[in-house]
Design an enzyme around this catalytic site. Structure first.
Site, short mmCIF file in Angstrom:
data_model
loop_
_atom_site.label_atom_id
_atom_site.label_comp_id
_atom_site.label_asym_id
_atom_site.label_seq_id
_atom_site.Cartn_x
_atom_site.Cartn_y
_atom_site.Cartn_z
N HIS A 130 0.87 -1.18 0.00
CA HIS A 130 0.00 0.00 0.00
C HIS A 130 0.91 1.24 0.00
O HIS A 130 2.01 1.20 0.56
CB HIS A 130 -0.83 -0.06 1.29
CG HIS A 130 -1.93 0.95 1.40
ND1 HIS A 130 -1.69 2.27 1.70
CD2 HIS A 130 -3.28 0.82 1.29
CE1 HIS A 130 -2.85 2.91 1.78
NE2 HIS A 130 -3.83 2.05 1.53
N ASP A 207 3.02 -4.74 7.83
CA ASP A 207 1.83 -3.91 7.74
C ASP A 207 0.63 -4.83 7.90
O ASP A 207 0.26 -5.57 6.98
CB ASP A 207 1.82 -3.19 6.39
CG ASP A 207 0.53 -2.40 6.16
OD1 ASP A 207 -0.37 -2.44 7.02
OD2 ASP A 207 0.43 -1.74 5.11
N GLN A 210 -4.69 -5.27 7.02
CA GLN A 210 -5.71 -6.25 6.63
C GLN A 210 -5.62 -7.50 7.49
O GLN A 210 -6.65 -8.05 7.90
CB GLN A 210 -5.53 -6.64 5.15
CG GLN A 210 -5.68 -5.48 4.17
CD GLN A 210 -7.08 -4.89 4.14
OE1 GLN A 210 -8.07 -5.55 4.44
NE2 GLN A 210 -7.16 -3.62 3.78
N LYS A 234 -10.46 -0.29 10.06
CA LYS A 234 -10.74 -1.51 9.27
C LYS A 234 -11.14 -2.67 10.16
O LYS A 234 -11.58 -3.70 9.69
CB LYS A 234 -9.52 -1.87 8.42
CG LYS A 234 -9.22 -0.77 7.40
CD LYS A 234 -8.08 -1.09 6.48
CE LYS A 234 -7.81 0.12 5.61
NZ LYS A 234 -6.70 -0.07 4.68
N CYS A 372 -4.52 2.38 -3.84
CA CYS A 372 -3.28 2.87 -3.20
C CYS A 372 -2.12 1.89 -3.39
O CYS A 372 -1.34 1.67 -2.46
CB CYS A 372 -3.48 3.16 -1.72
SG CYS A 372 -4.70 4.42 -1.39
#
Ligand SMILES: *Cc1c(COP(=O)(O)O)cnc(C)c1O
Length: 414
Positions: A130, A207, A210, A234, A372
């Site tokens: 991202h 990261d 998600q 999220k 993104c």
């Protein structure tokens, strides 16, 4: 991700759905079918109430307070830190820095790490990152001559691990990669990536924007990574609250990136003594109610049978992809076997934006565009995809409505 066979029976998506007021609204005279969860998830009553409750009953600025409201707010705020630590599998609350989200957490690490990097030092990213996990590192490239190397993504959407390992040199200082891709759904082998980075003396940031939502067995201590970031909105929580996890004594060793109140022990005309971590990295008044709301979101998620939720989401993905595969001229982007519940695709002769706009006419919310992730789009020679991303509250009916709207949109365009 291993899922117990009985998982499906332990979780009722219709009951979960009823906890989300927004999901009962109409969009363009159709029931809302919300499949834009990878961009942001909707909020359950428990989170909405937790945030409202702070504003209504126990709001004051946190830390150093000598009155009851300040103490209550501080207790709830620091309670959210303990919940976050436990949720991630961190050794303790001291490893957790609250940020505005994943983006700010990565910027924090990049800015703090910058002090120790010399021109020619190398950072490894992947092609599926991202922009949040690219642009902060480009700053270091532009401003201090750090070299960025890229792990290639295979046609199916996996990281090429042999190529990854070949990128390391004695100058490699840090790896920063997604635990789960927001476009492909790919779940990267976090532990293996970490072992390889450490074997080469490099630190690793994952990261988890998600992965923190979709993986039922997240455990940063077991992964062994140096840094892990995620974003609360999220995870069914409020915007404006996310977190950085840093292992061991990283927070002691890194220099703070923003200065201000809350992050100091003492300030004089000639110097400053920083507060102990994690406060050293939390300059200024934080997003108090939103952080407490993030704690409520974590409580809410923990109350679900997370393995059953993952199995449910996986079932929705399979149902969606079975339907997508029957559509002529449609290509699914991201086909790794154990991917998370994200379906990205393109249709010959139909622009992703046009498809998404037409589907909205039937109440179906999907995202279309580059997500993104420009380097990933470049990797596939695309300008964008349509992305349907699933959450705990989505149902088989949502999937069927999505497929029906997509077929109508395609027949309109082609
Ligand atoms: C959403 C997302 C981000 C950025 O999260 P913010 O909340 O915008 O900071 C970073 N990485 C991935 C993989 C994401 O999905």
């Amino acid at each position: 991700m291993t899922l117990p066979a009985h998982a499906e029976t332990l979780f009722d998506p219709y009951a979960v759905r009823a906890e989300f007021p927004i999901l009962s609204r109409q969009v363009n005279n159709c029931p809302l079918v919300y499949l834009d969860n990878a961009a942001s998830a909707q909020k359950p009553e428990a989170v909405i109430e937790a945030v409202a409750d702070v504003w209504r009953h126990s709001y004051a600025n946190v830390h150093r307070g000598l009155h009851t409201l300040a103490n209550e707010a501080t207790e709830a705020f620091e309670g959210a830190r303990s919940k976050t630590a436990k949720f991630l599998g961190a050794a303790g609350a001291r490893q957790i820095v609250f940020t505005r989200g994943a983006t700010e957490a990565i910027n924090l690490v990049a800015a703090s790490f910058a002090a120790s990097l010399k021109p020619g030092d190398e950072i490894i990213l992947s092609q599926m990152e991202h922009h949040s996990n690219i642009v902060p590192w480009h700053f270091l490239r532009e401003r201090q001559g750090v070299v960025i190397k890229w792990v290639p993504v295979t046609e199916d959407g996996a990281l090429d691990l042999a190529a990854y390992e070949a990128l390391f040199t004695p100058r490699t200082r840090l790896v920063a990669v997604a635990h789960m891709s927001n476009v492909l759904g790919t779940v990267n082998p976090a532990r293996r990536l970490t072992e390889i980075a450490h074997a080469h003396g490099a630190a690793i940031l994952l990261d988890g924007s998600q992965a923190a939502v979709h993986l039922p067995d997240l455990d940063v201590s077991a992964i062994g990574c140096d840094f892990y970031v995620f974003t609360g909105h999220k995870l069914y929580g409020p915007n404006g609250a996310g977190a950085l996890y840093a292992a061991g004594d990283w927070l002691d060793r890194l220099t703070p990136w923003q200065g201000g109140g809350e992050m100091i022990a003492e300030v004089s005309e000639t110097g400053v003594v920083y507060a102990d971590p994690p406060h050293k990295f939390e300059a200024g008044t934080p997003a108090i109610a939103d952080v407490i709301g993030l704690g409520a979101a974590i409580d809410w998620v923990n109350a679900l049978d997370r393995a059953a939720v993952a199995a449910h989401e996986h079932g929705l993905l399979e149902r969606a992809e079975a339907g997508l595969k029957e559509i002529p001229g449609l290509t699914i982007i991201g086909r790794t076997p154990d991917k998370g519940a994200i379906a990205s695709f393109v249709v010959d002769g139909a622009h992703p934006h046009d498809l998404a706009q037409l589907m909205d006419k039937y109440g179906v919310a999907v995202r279309a565009g580059h997500h993104c992730a420009h380097p990933l789009m470049q990797r596939y020679g695309l300008t964008g995809t349509v992305r349907a991303s699933f959450a705990a509250y989505n149902t088989a009916e949502d999937v069927d409505a999505f497929l029906e709207a997509l077929r109508k949109a395609i027949s309109f365009l082609i």
